[in-house]
Enzyme design. Sequence first.
Site, PDB file in Angstrom:
ATOM      1  N   SER A 752       3.831  15.185  61.045  1.00 33.39           N
ATOM      2  CA  SER A 752       4.359  15.909  60.946  1.00 33.39           C
ATOM      3  C   SER A 752       4.369  17.350  62.207  1.00 33.39           C
ATOM      4  O   SER A 752       4.748  17.178  62.638  1.00 33.39           O
ATOM      5  CB  SER A 752       4.062  16.537  59.254  1.00 33.39           C
ATOM      6  N   ASP A 829      13.535   9.145  58.368  1.00 33.11           N
ATOM      7  CA  ASP A 829      12.987  10.322  57.375  1.00 33.11           C
ATOM      8  C   ASP A 829      13.570  11.203  56.788  1.00 33.11           C
ATOM      9  O   ASP A 829      14.946  11.570  58.182  1.00 33.11           O
ATOM     10  CB  ASP A 829      12.078  11.187  58.237  1.00 33.11           C
ATOM     11  N   HIS A 862       9.178  10.167  55.446  1.00 27.59           N
ATOM     12  CA  HIS A 862       8.301  11.158  56.495  1.00 27.59           C
ATOM     13  C   HIS A 862       7.100  10.282  55.605  1.00 27.59           C
ATOM     14  O   HIS A 862       6.134  11.168  56.738  1.00 27.59           O
ATOM     15  CB  HIS A 862       8.442  11.952  55.458  1.00 27.59           C
TER      16      HIS A 862
END
Length: 914
Positions: A752, A829, A862
């Site tokens: 991330s 995502d 994610h």
Amino acid sequence: MGKSEADEDAQFLPMNRPRSSSAASQTSSDSGLSVESALIRNSTYGKTPDEAYNPAGDPRYRDIEDGEAESDQPFLPSRKGSGARARRVFWGLLLLCLAGWVLAFVLFLIQGRSGYSATSEELQQHEADSSAGVTSDGKPVTLKQVLSGDWLPRSHGIAWIAGPDGEDGLLVEAGEDGGEGFLRVKDIRARHGDDAGTLKSRVLMKKSTFYAGQRSILTRLTWPSPDLKKVLVLSDYEKNWRHSYTGLYWIFDVDSQTAEPLDPDVPEGRVQLASWSPNSDAVVFVRDNNMFLRKLSSDKVVPITKDGGKDLFYGVPDWVYEEEVLSGNSATWWSNDAKYVAFLRTNESTVPEYPVQYFLSRPSGKKPLPGLEDYPDVRQIKYPKAGAPNPVVNLQFYNVEKNEVFSVEVPDDFADDDRIIIEVLWAAESNVLVRATNRESDVLKIFLIDTESRTGKMVRLEDIVGLDGGWVEPSQSTRFIPADPAAGRPNDGYIDTVIHDGYDHLAYFTPLDNPEPIMLTTGEWEVVEAPTAVDLRRGLVYFVATKEAPTQRHVYQVQLDGSNLKPLTDTSKPGYYHVSFSDGTAYALLSYQGPSIPWQAIINTEGDDVVFEETIEENPELARMVETYAIPSKVFSNITIDGFTLQMVERRPPHFNPHKKYPVLFFLYGGPGSQTVDRKFTIDFQSYVASNLGYIVVTLDGRGTGFIGREARCIIRGNLGYYEAHDQITAAKMFAEKSYVDESRMAIWGWSYGGFMTLKTLEQDAGQTFQYGMAVAPVTDWRFYDSIYTERYMHTPQHNPSGYDNSSITDMAALEENVRFLVMHGASDDNVHLQNTLTLIDKLDLSNVQNYDVHFYPDSDHSIFFHNAHYMVYERLSNWLVNAFNGEWHRIAAPVPDNSMWQRFKRALPVFVH
């Protein structure tokens, strides 16, 4: 990108630091009084259902000869043979030996052995863990254990609840059917035999399954009413985004043990949120983005709003508010006297949509038309990217008695397109405190609204950009303090976290419209999501802070006048604590999270000193595992870069030998206000790498991270990635000079924001320090990420175009200077869109850069979990890293034909002799 400290191994996943949930709506379906929460927290966290996961035996450190069958006994010639025969035999044996040597050498090259080899003997050793204070010899930590949650501490969650008449020390317990009942309320004193003055135990639900008419209902989540006579039950749970979900709701009667639908006329209607009124006579709920009221005295549901739908939300947040502002599924707040309901009206009509494709699943729930089954499912998400139109959010009120919705115009309010409402707090019966910022989150305004007179005013203004050039982090931890003249409080007030001399501290504002506070805490340290609780009777404020060190968390108390600050936990040694107080603050669940084996205890805070009532968890199984396995040692230290003192931890392999040369992996997250270096007990992927693979793993919390003061935190504003990457490179150069570090084998990885930081560091370093990198779900251009998060730290692209250019990953020539890097992304995502990685690949293609690997995970969001992806992503990280440190990517970068063995040997020789 909400980052929660409780997420499973999830220091890798989200982007912003954890924020506390609001205490203003504790009886809503966003609260923690849920069966699922209790059941999960009373077992091992994070245990995955995929017990079939069984990675193949790891051959990476197997010596070639160890796996080969013994060769035949040498041929013994007969003495009757001639000399010529003997010579032939001699030369034959010599050639055979030479061929065997060549074959062994070829196999050695193919296996990719490097100058460093972690043998099985070394992996059995262990040295004292400086953070946990334990010493053990044993087996290496396995990746399967880490991913299955075997190393996660066992933890119990207590859902405190106030008694119908204000009784303190009550908790809600959920268990299995039978015995004491499925859902029950207990007085904490009854747990250890002290029945004096207690309510003892009462069963709310005998079983987890029940009937509503002819239908059998399986309980998923529960919320008892404040009077404990009813229970709001959720069944048929379906996840939406990170915090939101839908389901069917039922009102369960405790006395009769029967239930009815929340809306008898629409029993199958999927509800997004439901919340008890404070006096237990009504439930407000949201369905199809409209709000409704169900009074228990009637079977009929009263609509509060009617125009909600695809672009208009009432009482629940849209995607960006759920993710970046409220960190929950509720945007509804009952007044304390149950006369009013405050709620957000969110208009998304101008927000652009982003399509998220699903190739194997259909989360939209829409059945494709005949002949269209092979087309992917597409969810259109209203997602405001940086610089795009934001949702327009207004605060509205519902008068329960009059069945009337109204809003209050407040002078000095932000314009509709420049307003972010970050907190709503009822103060007394009719007053509401509203905290709001401008779009770039650097101007904070606090408004006081009177719902009786329908007037409001601004009572506080904080120009953060003028103060230190920083920003306001959204939080929901402000605490209302009611007036009590007998206790020395003539006026209502509230406690808020403010910036004081460059650090986050607690301040008490009284009366409500007074902008000048009484400072409760000061110093070069920071409070954390404070206050935790307030004892109104004794005028005590409880909070968690970093007073001893940025990496630690201790519990403290202070008087409302700012005097007599003292710790409740042992500050004589490093510690990391979390605390949850009962409604009246006489009791608390104290959770010690490290550095030693975590434990939990109930404490009594009524007296001058803390009394331990009961230890409810000591994690004996985890303690046995620590004694059985070779745990990496942790060395905590500080590093000063450009005058800033930063926190760092080095994980050393078991039986660390300072005379050897070790590869080094840097792991980072690095998002604004986040923290990765702390004193919690943690056995994670980094621990596996150190214990099993034998590499050193380093984490540095550089500038921009949390709990080191505003100056170090805010310097990154407008230029994300620059200072953070500089700090990682500086620390890596320092490590490269250590005698026990192999400076030719250094890698960095993150997920991330950490994925963005990995690429940014590789770009800025251009192969001078790091040779390898692994980026998972990275942002590659901040124009692609959501507006509220991004503009808080970067301003808008229109305001700061050069900053966005600098923060993007654009220098492909610099990336090419690295030996190799890996990028992985979930194809579905909804947070960091696949667009980020695809755009990066296009730039690499245009620049003819080929020294990278890429992998996509279909239908994964994610967190990358869909269809065994979570195991696969970490297996790939592990295998790729081993190949990197074994020199495999050097060989791929310069291949030669198989018959050019001498050239291959010359090229590989530097790797082996290093």
